[in-house]
Design an enzyme around this catalytic site. Structure first.
Site, PDB file in Angstrom:
ATOM      1  N   TYR A  14      11.063 -11.947   0.173  1.00  0.00           N
ATOM      2  CA  TYR A  14      10.221 -12.524  -0.799  1.00  0.00           C
ATOM      3  C   TYR A  14       9.807 -11.415  -1.872  1.00  0.00           C
ATOM      4  O   TYR A  14       9.959 -10.455  -1.781  1.00  0.00           O
ATOM      5  CB  TYR A  14       8.922 -13.152   0.070  1.00  0.00           C
ATOM      6  CG  TYR A  14       8.206 -11.553   0.631  1.00  0.00           C
ATOM      7  CD1 TYR A  14       6.989 -11.767   0.422  1.00  0.00           C
ATOM      8  CD2 TYR A  14       8.929 -10.816   1.498  1.00  0.00           C
ATOM      9  CE1 TYR A  14       6.380 -10.456   1.079  1.00  0.00           C
ATOM     10  CE2 TYR A  14       8.460  -9.571   1.967  1.00  0.00           C
ATOM     11  CZ  TYR A  14       6.977  -9.318   1.654  1.00  0.00           C
ATOM     12  OH  TYR A  14       6.394  -8.407   2.391  1.00  0.00           O
ATOM     13  N   SER A 251       2.629  -3.283   3.422  1.00  0.00           N
ATOM     14  CA  SER A 251       3.840  -3.799   3.729  1.00  0.00           C
ATOM     15  C   SER A 251       3.448  -4.994   4.518  1.00  0.00           C
ATOM     16  O   SER A 251       2.608  -5.580   4.335  1.00  0.00           O
ATOM     17  CB  SER A 251       4.528  -2.853   4.866  1.00  0.00           C
ATOM     18  OG  SER A 251       3.684  -3.113   6.003  1.00  0.00           O
ATOM     19  N   LYS A 252       4.596  -5.793   4.660  1.00  0.00           N
ATOM     20  CA  LYS A 252       4.548  -7.165   5.210  1.00  0.00           C
ATOM     21  C   LYS A 252       3.430  -7.171   6.505  1.00  0.00           C
ATOM     22  O   LYS A 252       2.855  -8.273   6.530  1.00  0.00           O
ATOM     23  CB  LYS A 252       5.856  -7.636   5.860  1.00  0.00           C
ATOM     24  CG  LYS A 252       7.198  -7.752   4.840  1.00  0.00           C
ATOM     25  CD  LYS A 252       8.269  -8.039   5.540  1.00  0.00           C
ATOM     26  CE  LYS A 252       9.560  -7.546   4.519  1.00  0.00           C
ATOM     27  NZ  LYS A 252       9.955  -6.306   4.479  1.00  0.00           N
ATOM     28  N   ARG A 253       3.358  -6.262   7.116  1.00  0.00           N
ATOM     29  CA  ARG A 253       2.431  -5.959   8.219  1.00  0.00           C
ATOM     30  C   ARG A 253       0.879  -6.360   7.862  1.00  0.00           C
ATOM     31  O   ARG A 253       0.114  -6.587   8.508  1.00  0.00           O
ATOM     32  CB  ARG A 253       2.544  -4.859   8.989  1.00  0.00           C
ATOM     33  CG  ARG A 253       3.713  -4.568   9.722  1.00  0.00           C
ATOM     34  CD  ARG A 253       3.954  -3.154  10.269  1.00  0.00           C
ATOM     35  NE  ARG A 253       5.152  -2.855  10.919  1.00  0.00           N
ATOM     36  CZ  ARG A 253       5.440  -3.580  12.253  1.00  0.00           C
ATOM     37  NH1 ARG A 253       4.394  -3.746  12.812  1.00  0.00           N
ATOM     38  NH2 ARG A 253       6.566  -3.048  12.652  1.00  0.00           N
TER      39      ARG A 253
END
Length: 489
Positions: A14, A251-253
């Site tokens: 993404y 980040s994605k987290r």
RNA sequence: GGCCCCGUCGUCUAGCCUGGUCUAGGACACAUGCUUUUCACGCAUGCAACACGGGUUCAAAUCCCGUCGGGGUCACCA
């Protein structure tokens, strides 16, 4: 020479908003100087390639309004713009470096290098590969054995490489601190530090504006630029975007970090652009709101911060609200329809009367509508007869003695108001409060909860008018039934 | 661990290069008040920072050194 910038994403997934900001700075710089913005897809590593990723990237750019002059779909004179299709260029550049003696064949095995790495770790020093070019005899022997080799750049010792970074200032590194790096893998795949240089030079990129994590790579790249006798572009390394309230890289987290999340929530591209530009960049001490053209006019690398900034969803939300206020009603109405449709609140076909109703709702919602998806959370009850009562509102406004009786009286009132519209409703309500000696709040609030199920919302008379007489009366009846049922036996 | 980058309110930042105008300014968030039928909007007020320690100087957020903290890199990933 005109300014040429580029954004070279790797299609691995993404579109991260940190990446979008980097792209934005590139785009802004190019537009500011009337130059070109190039989009290049760094897909040399096929293993990490994610199919739909390029499409997502392109959609994100289109949504943001960041148009690219050269790249996928539009082409250009220095293409192709996919690294996976530029093999010949890398081959030619690699041959040149072999011929000039800047690179050598590295026949080392994974096992050997792993051992070297382990030894370096144990000795608590940086791992640096430093090999010697094999002799013609060795080469012949290894080739006969069928041993594969990678191409490694031989870093010249005793030198200091200097980056004149437009954001970080002069940054130096002694070549003695650097290891020989691979430019072409065994198997022929060119690596980032090499491919990127070949492409940037070939595409005549004048300003390499990219994430800070590439700063250390730049020393190696400069060596390649020089070995290839290419002119050096200007470099600018932008600090990373940190997670909300922290200094840790986003980040994605950390939740909503993909551009698609915000697109899906109905954020405005103009707001997103404004927000992203302001994280890590400022024009002066006070200006917060910038239009797209103002950004183009006022952007400069000089005013990009050298320290990291964290993503602030609250600020994004505020900027979004500011931008929403500038929009004409008709535009908001059109934009809100797809959200209503996705929620199943309206059908495919929107009839004129339905559109009028949507317009009335959007208008009544006013500034409360911050993002387009708010139409669902804030305006749901206008589009469904199934009333969902908010427990807190019921407790606060309806679970009081005399409320059912009050509602019955108000129902009668609604039944007789003529015509049934905001002004008459308001007059009637005031008269009602006066004759019964009740405070306005005590009549308005219960009625709001009884008809909308919610404790908060647009002006009550707007709600009553939009809902219509019949619906309001039915809702009051429903609420009364609900209260009756809830009453302990 | 080596090397490199970074360090102003909780957050985004102005100021730093070219020391004094900084009892450090603006914005978001938060709190309070006003407005109001609720919420939102608007208005007003408040809260809150120069990472720490040395040095240079008449004077340091601004210059120098050190410490601490955060990040990056040290891949045949990008």
């Amino acid at each position: 020479m005109s300014v040429r910038t580029r954004f070279a994403p790797s299609p691995t997934g993404y579109l991260h908003i940190g990446g979008v900001r980097t792209a934005l700075f590139n785009w802004l710089l190019a537009r500011h100087y009337g130059g070109q913005f190039v989009l290049r897809i760094d897909d040399t590593d096929q293993e990490r390639h994610v199919e739909k990723a390029v499409g997502m990237i392109l959609d994100g750019f289109r949504w943001m309004g960041m148009d690219w002059d050269e790249g996928p779909e539009v082409g250009g004179s220095v293409g192709p713009y996919y690294q996976s299709q530029r093999g010949e260029k890398y081959k030619a550049a690699a041959d040149k470096l072999v011929a000039s003696g800047h690179v050598y064949r590295d026949y080392s095995t994974d096992v050997e290098r792993a051992a070297g790495k382990k030894a370096a770790d144990e000795a608590r020093v940086a791992y640096r590969f430093r090999g010697t070019p094999p002799t013609p005899d060795e080469m012949a022997r290894f080739d006969a054995e069928g041993r594969p080799y990678a191409l490694r750049f031989q870093v010249p010792l005793g030198r200091t490489v200097v980056i004149h970074d437009l954001i970080k200032g002069d940054v130096e590194q002694k070549t003695d601190e650097m290891g020989d790096f691979v430019i072409v893998r065994a198997g022929g795949q060119p690596l980032y530090n090499f491919a990127s240089v070949v492409d940037d030079a070939d595409m005549a990129i004048t300003h390499v504006v990219r994430a800070e994590e590439h700063l250390t790579n730049t020393f190696s790249q400069i060596l390649v630029f020089q070995a290839l006798e290419y002119e050096l572009p200007a470099f600018a390394h932008v600090p990373y975007v940190a997670a909300p309230g922290s200094r840790k890289k986003l980040s994605k987290r950390d939740g909503a970090v993909g551009l698609d999340t915000y697109m899906g929530q109905g954020y405005l591209p103009a707001a997103m652009m404004n927000y992203l530009a302001r994280i890590g960049w400022s024009f002066d001490a006070t200006q917060e709101i910038f239009t797209r053209s103002e950004l183009i006019e006022k952007f400069s690398l000089e005013r990009v911060n050298s320290s990291p900034a964290s993503h602030d969803p609250d600020k994004l939300f505020w900027i979004q609200g500011e931008w929403m206020k500038t929009l004409p009603l008709a535009e908001k109405v059109d934009a809100v329809i797809p959200f209503l449709r996705d929620a199943g609140l309206v059908g495919e076909e929107i009839h004129l009367n339905q559109k009028r109703k949507i317009a009335a709702v959007v208008s009544a919602l006013g500034d409360r509508l911050k993002t387009y998806s708010d139409i669902i959370t804030l305006g749901r009850y206008f589009f469904t007869e199934t009333l969902t009562h908010d427990p807190d509102a019921v407790k606060k406004r309806l679970k009081k003695p005399g409320v059912p009786d009050l509602l019955r009286k108000l129902d009668l009132l609604l039944a007789t108001v003529e015509p049934y519209e905001i002004a008459t409703l308001e007059t009637a309500m005031h008269q009602f409060a006066e004759t019964n000696a009740i405070k306005m709040g005590d009549v308005v609030n219960p009625l709001r909860v009884a008809t909308t199920g919610q404790g908060v919302g647009p002006g009550l008379y707007d709600c009553l008018e939009i809902l219509g007489r019949e619906s309001c009366r039915a809702r009051i009846a429903g609420t009364l039934a609900m209260l009756e049922e809830a009453r302990p036996a």
